[in-house]
Write a protein that holds these residues in place. Structure first.
Motif, PDB file in Angstrom:
ATOM      1  N   GLN A 156      38.924 -64.670  47.137  1.00 43.62           N
ATOM      2  CA  GLN A 156      38.438 -63.905  48.289  1.00 43.62           C
ATOM      3  C   GLN A 156      38.777 -64.659  49.583  1.00 43.62           C
ATOM      4  OE1 GLN A 156      34.478 -63.829  46.643  1.00 43.62           O
ATOM      5  NE2 GLN A 156      34.393 -61.618  46.837  1.00 43.62           N
ATOM      6  N   TRP A 157      39.747 -64.329  50.407  1.00 46.27           N
ATOM      7  CA  TRP A 157      40.682 -63.255  50.264  1.00 46.27           C
ATOM      8  C   TRP A 157      42.047 -63.802  50.620  1.00 46.27           C
ATOM      9  CZ3 TRP A 157      35.657 -62.704  51.790  1.00 46.27           C
ATOM     10  CH2 TRP A 157      34.894 -61.770  51.089  1.00 46.27           C
ATOM     11  N   ALA A 158      42.689 -64.335  49.648  1.00 47.18           N
ATOM     12  CA  ALA A 158      44.010 -64.914  49.876  1.00 47.18           C
ATOM     13  C   ALA A 158      44.813 -64.913  48.583  1.00 47.18           C
ATOM     14  CB  ALA A 158      43.882 -66.336  50.401  1.00 47.18           C
ATOM     15  N   ILE A 190      37.205 -59.940  40.385  1.00 44.07           N
ATOM     16  CA  ILE A 190      38.385 -59.194  39.937  1.00 44.07           C
ATOM     17  C   ILE A 190      39.240 -58.820  41.142  1.00 44.07           C
ATOM     18  CG2 ILE A 190      39.209 -57.077  38.812  1.00 44.07           C
ATOM     19  CD1 ILE A 190      36.730 -57.127  37.081  1.00 44.07           C
ATOM     20  N   HIS A 191      40.512 -59.154  41.075  1.00 35.68           N
ATOM     21  CA  HIS A 191      41.475 -58.739  42.095  1.00 35.68           C
ATOM     22  C   HIS A 191      42.564 -57.941  41.379  1.00 35.68           C
ATOM     23  CE1 HIS A 191      39.800 -61.454  45.170  1.00 35.68           C
ATOM     24  NE2 HIS A 191      39.640 -62.319  44.184  1.00 35.68           N
ATOM     25  N   GLY A 192      43.472 -57.346  42.128  1.00 32.14           N
ATOM     26  CA  GLY A 192      44.542 -56.576  41.496  1.00 32.14           C
ATOM     27  C   GLY A 192      45.894 -56.912  42.109  1.00 32.14           C
ATOM     28  N   ARG A 225      49.799 -56.006  47.537  1.00 29.21           N
ATOM     29  CA  ARG A 225      48.446 -55.607  47.931  1.00 29.21           C
ATOM     30  C   ARG A 225      47.464 -55.907  46.814  1.00 29.21           C
ATOM     31  NH1 ARG A 225      48.969 -52.126  52.219  1.00 29.21           N
ATOM     32  NH2 ARG A 225      51.105 -51.489  52.594  1.00 29.21           N
ATOM     33  N   ASP A 226      46.210 -55.941  47.193  1.00 33.74           N
ATOM     34  CA  ASP A 226      45.160 -56.085  46.202  1.00 33.74           C
ATOM     35  C   ASP A 226      44.732 -54.662  45.831  1.00 33.74           C
ATOM     36  OD1 ASP A 226      43.011 -56.708  44.692  1.00 33.74           O
ATOM     37  OD2 ASP A 226      41.896 -57.756  46.247  1.00 33.74           O
ATOM     38  N   SER A 227      44.752 -54.333  44.560  1.00 37.89           N
ATOM     39  CA  SER A 227      44.428 -52.957  44.163  1.00 37.89           C
ATOM     40  C   SER A 227      42.979 -52.806  43.724  1.00 37.89           C
ATOM     41  CB  SER A 227      45.358 -52.508  43.044  1.00 37.89           C
ATOM     42  OG  SER A 227      45.199 -53.354  41.928  1.00 37.89           O
ATOM     43  N   GLN A 228      42.222 -53.891  43.685  1.00 41.15           N
ATOM     44  CA  GLN A 228      40.817 -53.802  43.265  1.00 41.15           C
ATOM     45  C   GLN A 228      39.941 -54.234  44.430  1.00 41.15           C
ATOM     46  OE1 GLN A 228      39.441 -52.592  40.683  1.00 41.15           O
ATOM     47  NE2 GLN A 228      41.176 -52.336  39.319  1.00 41.15           N
ATOM     48  N   TYR A 229      38.984 -53.400  44.801  1.00 41.79           N
ATOM     49  CA  TYR A 229      38.101 -53.749  45.900  1.00 41.79           C
ATOM     50  C   TYR A 229      37.391 -55.066  45.575  1.00 41.79           C
ATOM     51  CZ  TYR A 229      34.375 -53.791  49.242  1.00 41.79           C
ATOM     52  OH  TYR A 229      33.517 -54.187  50.237  1.00 41.79           O
ATOM     53  N   SER A 230      37.562 -56.062  46.442  1.00 42.95           N
ATOM     54  CA  SER A 230      37.034 -57.380  46.108  1.00 42.95           C
ATOM     55  C   SER A 230      36.129 -57.964  47.188  1.00 42.95           C
ATOM     56  CB  SER A 230      38.186 -58.331  45.786  1.00 42.95           C
ATOM     57  OG  SER A 230      39.086 -58.399  46.871  1.00 42.95           O
ATOM     58  N   GLY A 231      35.547 -57.105  48.018  1.00 42.64           N
ATOM     59  CA  GLY A 231      34.590 -57.595  49.010  1.00 42.64           C
ATOM     60  C   GLY A 231      34.956 -57.247  50.439  1.00 42.64           C
ATOM     61  N   TYR A 233      36.437 -58.507  53.179  1.00 40.17           N
ATOM     62  CA  TYR A 233      37.760 -58.626  53.808  1.00 40.17           C
ATOM     63  C   TYR A 233      38.892 -58.282  52.832  1.00 40.17           C
ATOM     64  CZ  TYR A 233      34.966 -60.692  57.459  1.00 40.17           C
ATOM     65  OH  TYR A 233      34.016 -60.888  58.418  1.00 40.17           O
ATOM     66  N   PHE A 234      38.554 -57.451  51.876  1.00 40.66           N
ATOM     67  CA  PHE A 234      39.501 -56.999  50.857  1.00 40.66           C
ATOM     68  C   PHE A 234      40.810 -56.477  51.472  1.00 40.66           C
ATOM     69  CE2 PHE A 234      40.621 -52.723  49.230  1.00 40.66           C
ATOM     70  CZ  PHE A 234      41.338 -53.092  48.112  1.00 40.66           C
ATOM     71  N   ALA A 235      40.673 -55.723  52.584  1.00 41.81           N
ATOM     72  CA  ALA A 235      41.856 -55.112  53.202  1.00 41.81           C
ATOM     73  C   ALA A 235      42.840 -56.144  53.731  1.00 41.81           C
ATOM     74  CB  ALA A 235      41.436 -54.168  54.319  1.00 41.81           C
ATOM     75  N   THR A 236      42.355 -57.373  53.977  1.00 41.87           N
ATOM     76  CA  THR A 236      43.255 -58.400  54.511  1.00 41.87           C
ATOM     77  C   THR A 236      43.989 -59.136  53.390  1.00 41.87           C
ATOM     78  OG1 THR A 236      41.600 -60.149  54.445  1.00 41.87           O
ATOM     79  CG2 THR A 236      41.649 -58.794  56.438  1.00 41.87           C
ATOM     80  N   MET A 237      43.668 -58.799  52.162  1.00 44.75           N
ATOM     81  CA  MET A 237      44.260 -59.522  51.035  1.00 44.75           C
ATOM     82  C   MET A 237      45.644 -58.955  50.716  1.00 44.75           C
ATOM     83  SD  MET A 237      42.332 -60.581  47.608  1.00 44.75           S
ATOM     84  CE  MET A 237      43.213 -61.420  46.318  1.00 44.75           C
ATOM     85  N   GLN A 238      46.573 -59.236  51.625  1.00 43.78           N
ATOM     86  CA  GLN A 238      47.925 -58.717  51.479  1.00 43.78           C
ATOM     87  C   GLN A 238      48.900 -59.824  51.837  1.00 43.78           C
ATOM     88  OE1 GLN A 238      48.864 -55.190  53.620  1.00 43.78           O
ATOM     89  NE2 GLN A 238      46.785 -54.402  53.545  1.00 43.78           N
TER      90      GLN A 238
HETATM   91 CU   LIG Z   1      41.078 -59.157  46.049  1.00 43.09          CU
END
Ligand SMILES: [Cu+2]
Length: 306
Positions: A156-158, A190-192, A225-231, A233-238
């Motif tokens: 979370q989130w990198a 869980i991340h994707g 991209r991260d395909s699993q909602y992970s909290g 700042y999930f949207a920044t996990m790219q």
């Molecule tokens: Cu994630």
């Protein structure tokens, strides 16, 4: 049934089939470029499903529109329709066709995923499906030296990538036309792992290393991209995936190994810091992002591409 009706139905079916095939061909243009060998297989499957779906959709709506236009009851006709019941032939036909279609779709989908052999958690799940074991055996034998795999660490989130020779980066570099082996690891939730241009998506589950394989076939810069909602700042996990020639990849590795590890820009940490600087903190308390990755090759550019 007269000859004329049969010929009309035949003609309508041919026209419908032609439209469906055309729709199937169009579907390739709806998707991002095909950057991995697997994306071609997925697109072929998608095209097949679009063609089949178009045939059913236009067939059904076409029949409804035809009935509305040409078989409408006259204005003051309140009589019942003809009592049609118990047509065994018709019932067998409309049960058999969907069953065959489902088997056809299942067969083609299964073959596609088997040919892709991307591993994923299927390695752990021992399904006793005939043919499945064989697919594993082949895929595992083909696997290059496990030392050659790139470690993908999600938190979370990198995203952080570790190459066999110890180089680390926040941008994934891959040589073109070579089967790559990734070890997917999550440090918290869980991340994707999802690269639309590769048509590949794999969940990353904590406390488990997931082997993942594919072959990039087109040079360029793609989005991971991260395909699993992970909290929060999930949207920044790219981040970006750079597919380049073998030479460019080797020289990038050599160049990166010369850099001392440095803190990379981290959108989540940045946004969290900015939010915490405000005098009034709106909303609830959020989980603090993991510290920014310390890597040889940090991406300093603020990610704005799509
Ligand atoms: Cu994630």
């Amino acid at each position: 049934m007269n000859i004329r009706l049969i010929l009309n139905l035949l003609l309508a079916t041919i026209v419908l089939a032609a439209i469906s095939v055309w729709m199937g061909q169009q579907s390739y243009a709806w998707l991002p470029p095909q950057a991995a060998a697997e994306s071609k297989m997925v697109d072929d499957l998608f095209s097949f499903l679009v063609a089949l779906g178009s045939f059913i959709f236009f067939g059904v709506t076409g029949a409804i529109i035809y009935s509305i236009l040409f078989h409408r009851a006259s204005k003051y006709d309140y009589s019942d329709g003809p009592p049609i019941e118990g047509n065994v032939t018709l019932e067998i036909v409309w049960t058999a066709i969907p069953i065959l279609l489902v088997f056809w779709i299942a067969g083609i989908s299964y073959q596609t995923y088997e040919r892709m052999a991307t591993h994923g958690p299927m390695e752990i799940v021992h399904l006793h499906v005939p043919g499945m074991e064989e697919a594993y055996a082949v895929a595992i034998e083909d696997t290059i030296d496990p030392d050659e795999s790139i470690e993908v660490r999600a938190r979370q989130w990198a995203w952080e990538f570790r190459y066999p020779d110890g180089v680390t980066s926040t941008e994934l570099h891959l040589p073109v036309n070579q089967r790559v082996h990734l070890n997917l690891i999550s440090e918290d939730v869980i991340h994707g792992f999802y690269v639309p241009a590769f048509r590949l998506k794999q969940d990353i589950i904590p406390d488990r290393t997931i082997d993942f394989e594919f072959t990039p076939v087109r040079e360029g810069r793609y989005r991971l991209r991260d395909s699993q909602y992970s909290g929060t700042y999930f949207a920044t996990m790219q981040t970006d995936v750079v597919v380049e020639s073998e030479d460019a990849y080797e020289s990038w590795l050599a160049d990166a190994s010369g850099h001392p590890p440095a803190e990379s820009f981290n959108q989540a940490a940045d946004e969290y810091y900015q939010a915490s600087q405000k005098s009034v903190i709106p909303g609830w308390k959020t989980i603090a992002p993991a510290p920014a990755p310390i890597v040889n090759y940090p991406t300093s550019i603020k990610d704005s591409q799509s």
